[in-house]
Scaffold this motif. Sequence first.
Motif, short mmCIF file in Angstrom:
data_model
loop_
_atom_site.label_atom_id
_atom_site.label_comp_id
_atom_site.label_asym_id
_atom_site.label_seq_id
_atom_site.Cartn_x
_atom_site.Cartn_y
_atom_site.Cartn_z
N ARG A 462 -9.87 -11.69 3.95
CA ARG A 462 -9.03 -11.35 2.80
C ARG A 462 -9.85 -11.14 1.52
O ARG A 462 -9.34 -10.60 0.54
CB ARG A 462 -7.95 -12.42 2.57
N PHE A 463 -11.11 -11.60 1.53
CA PHE A 463 -11.96 -11.42 0.34
C PHE A 463 -12.90 -10.23 0.47
O PHE A 463 -13.28 -9.62 -0.51
CB PHE A 463 -12.82 -12.67 0.11
N LEU A 464 -13.32 -9.95 1.70
CA LEU A 464 -14.43 -9.01 1.89
C LEU A 464 -13.99 -7.62 2.32
O LEU A 464 -14.70 -6.64 2.12
CB LEU A 464 -15.42 -9.57 2.93
N GLN A 465 -12.81 -7.53 2.95
CA GLN A 465 -12.36 -6.22 3.44
C GLN A 465 -11.79 -5.41 2.26
O GLN A 465 -10.99 -5.93 1.48
CB GLN A 465 -11.29 -6.40 4.52
N SER A 466 -12.21 -4.16 2.15
CA SER A 466 -11.80 -3.36 0.98
C SER A 466 -10.29 -3.17 0.91
O SER A 466 -9.71 -3.13 -0.16
CB SER A 466 -12.50 -2.01 0.99
N SER A 467 -9.64 -3.07 2.09
CA SER A 467 -8.19 -2.84 2.10
C SER A 467 -7.41 -4.09 1.68
O SER A 467 -6.19 -4.05 1.53
CB SER A 467 -7.73 -2.41 3.49
N MET A 468 -8.09 -5.19 1.47
CA MET A 468 -7.43 -6.43 1.05
C MET A 468 -7.40 -6.57 -0.48
O MET A 468 -7.05 -7.62 -1.01
CB MET A 468 -8.13 -7.65 1.64
N ALA A 469 -7.81 -5.50 -1.17
CA ALA A 469 -7.78 -5.53 -2.64
C ALA A 469 -6.33 -5.65 -3.12
O ALA A 469 -5.40 -5.27 -2.40
CB ALA A 469 -8.42 -4.27 -3.18
N PRO A 470 -6.13 -6.16 -4.34
CA PRO A 470 -4.76 -6.32 -4.85
C PRO A 470 -3.98 -5.01 -4.80
O PRO A 470 -4.58 -3.95 -4.98
CB PRO A 470 -4.97 -6.76 -6.30
N PRO A 471 -2.70 -5.02 -4.57
CA PRO A 471 -1.87 -6.22 -4.42
C PRO A 471 -1.74 -6.72 -2.98
O PRO A 471 -0.91 -7.58 -2.71
CB PRO A 471 -0.51 -5.73 -4.92
N VAL A 472 -2.58 -6.19 -2.07
CA VAL A 472 -2.41 -6.53 -0.65
C VAL A 472 -2.77 -7.99 -0.39
O VAL A 472 -2.02 -8.75 0.21
CB VAL A 472 -3.23 -5.59 0.25
N SER A 473 -3.95 -8.40 -0.85
CA SER A 473 -4.36 -9.79 -0.59
C SER A 473 -5.34 -10.25 -1.66
O SER A 473 -5.21 -9.84 -2.81
CB SER A 473 -4.91 -9.91 0.83
#
Lengths: 553, 317
Positions: A462-473
């Motif tokens: 949730r911190f390192l994957q680019s697709s987890m950027a806000p507002p996703v995670s």
Amino acid sequence: MRHLHSFSRTAVLLALTAVGSVAVPQIASSETVLRIGMTAADIPRTLGQPDQGFEGNRFTGLTMYDGLTMWDLSSATKASVVIPGLATEWKVEDADKTKWIFKLRPGVTFHDGTPFNADAVVWNVDKVLNKEAVQFDASQVGVTASRMPTLVSAKKIDDMTVELTAKEPDSFLPINLTNLFIVSPSKWQALYEKAEGADAKARSQAAWAAFAKDAAGTGPWKMAKFTPRERLELVKNDNYWDKARVPKTDRMVLLPMPEANARTAALLSGQVDWIEAPAPDAVKEITARGFKIEKNEQPHVWPWQFSRIEGSPWNDIRVRRAANLCIDREGLRDGLLAGLMVPATGTFEPGHPWRGNPSFQIKYDLPAAQKLMKEAGFGPDKKLSVKVQTSASGSGQMLPLPMNEYLQQALAECYFDVKLDVIEWNTLFTNWRRGVKDPSANGSNATNVTYAAMDPFFALVRFLQSSMAPPVSNNWGYINNPKFDELVKKARTSFDAAERDKALAELNAASIDDAAFLYVAHDVGPRAMSPKVKGFVQPKSWFVDFSPVSMAP
Amino acid sequence: MLVYIARRIVYVIPIVLSVALVCFLLVHITPGDPLVAVLPADASQELAAQLRAAYGFDRPLPVQFGLWLWKALHGDLGTSIATGRPVLSEVLRAVGNTVTLAIAAAIIGFSLGLMFGLLAGYFRDSWIDKVSTSIAIAGVSVPHYWLGMVLVIIFSVQLNWLPAVGAGPGGSGQWGWDWAHLKYLVLPAITTSVIPMGIVTRTVRALTGDILSQDFVEALRAKGLRETQVFRHVLKNAAPTALAVMGLQLGYMLGGSILIETVFSWPGSGLLLNSAIFQRDLPLLQGTILVLALFFVFLNLVVDIAQAAIDPRIKRA
């Protein structure tokens, strides 16, 4: 004078009565009781999916309930790993990697005597994922569904087999399932039949409220008495399916004590036998009086999470590495925290299956840190201004303000000019999700929110994957590193446990090499206990197993 | 008198509505997510939206306020987000525990305050006055949570005479008026009583001194009344003001002290508020504040009416 005599005699008698009532032991009972002072201000929810984070899971989740999978809490030296629980084995289907087959443990009964089976599993998945199910409870969804983000549904294959479906191939699912506690559907149904309410939804809510007062799971402890906000009494489950884990203590009393000094006083005065998180400055007093302090490295990280958007001072890897080399973590441990932390050199430490072999070694090396900063263009006459958002308190935050002030001073030696933006804990937590681009970041380029690192998704993805950027995670700083994305994908689609662990270790090593965070500390989950408490093993986990604990007379 | 009471009750209505509005707005304008207790920061957007809708936080604020007020008027303060239990039962249980503590503290505080105040007033500028005044100043000056901790260290940790925390051996749900239960009340009650004790002492001292210097006291003594009879007159003249001060202090105590109840893990409204604030449990926070505010408003009403009954000049004013 006679009056004075009679007054004195009365006073002495009253004093003796008072002292006697405390000092004289009550009639000895053969029942052994373990009394625990928790940090929570309220008993965590008892209906199956506890609130109050992992303390909730520790006390009202893992005690009364089991998951399909569970954590091995038997070792103080090895990393805690996932083992079979109410499921004996599981595998992903070869043809469709979103489908998992779980074989269930036979011969298990709920505390109300009803059998555990596939129907119970489907019912429990539906309670948080199927809005049409009568037992669906919105209040349990957040703390459950978010911890198993890819699970979609469950289907009965036969009495002892279920098929679980994920929305995408996800090798982390068995680990996530440690968060789904299985409650007795029959018990709930009986309460639902009796419940009153305007409609099915109201009756369902009433049934859950009643269930919380009279719960039934399959766990090693059974609910005996519950006074909301004051105490929960659990008694041992003699019929527990794992005979090796039938509790060695008859009764466990859980008491909310949110104030650290109050907990310490309760322990020292003999009112409780065990307290969570004693105040660091009371540790010496506690040990001097013969009480034990138990602690171990926890899967918990106290970091600064960097902004990586355009213009952030942390975009230069030399700066990120310099910050990581500039902190004397041992000094922080031995001074401010009275030994109650483990220096962090990454999310996972050596010995953990997900550690890997990073080439960048995080340690205290002031000359190297200063050299890196000079290379990056900074020095004694040209400080780098950074701002971190933090809180004055909060779950898992340890001592956020003094710790950040320590970092502020330490980093000043490496030409950083650190400004602190201190806000209320829940606000910080909410802002964490909003990300650095949101006005709530208030110009900060780092945030200080601690995190649990038990599960690969929560520890790394949730911190390192680019697709987890806000507002996703929670990729607060908008990290966008193709290598991380590739390794996340590799880990998620490696269904052999060893392969998955190898991929996760690569990901962790890559994050350390990239100095993705300022890694500062791991909490040690300190707890203080009476010398009467025997047999306790403090694992490298947020959770503990109360079953082997016994009470000496 | 009945007209006066009716007028005072009518005055209360806009106050209650204002209190309801203010407490609703206060908890809604604070930053942070109202679902933080049940919605982890890593929850998906869909899940967050689904829960906001389930709890009604997706509606406009005026609609939320209208619904909340309508339900509140019907005795429904909603459900705690964190626990899923009805707010009203949570608040009433906690208020019951706080009332127990407040009454015990009031008995201690008012008795001592009255005693020290009268002594200091009667023996102005003597050593008795100095001692009483010093105790009163200490009572209002010493941080009471610190005093609580000191009392715990002495009486629980060192002497092991009294329990450090809790509300009875089996919790407040099994309260009994015997020593086994009352010993849990001693330390928090003493700690809670020091501020009202100090305030009442200073008020009564000033009143007593003022009344004793008035001509009617001299006249009473000249008439040959015994000092106990004079004292009764002094007490009667001091009563309305002293009663107002005590009522106000009782109101504060009935509100519960977050600090004292947290220090002693006393399951009252202060600890409930603490829990509601830290968990951002808006329904619980709104409900608790509203109930406590109503308590305070009605207690003031009762004090006003009692004062008017004792002193007819107030009623005429």
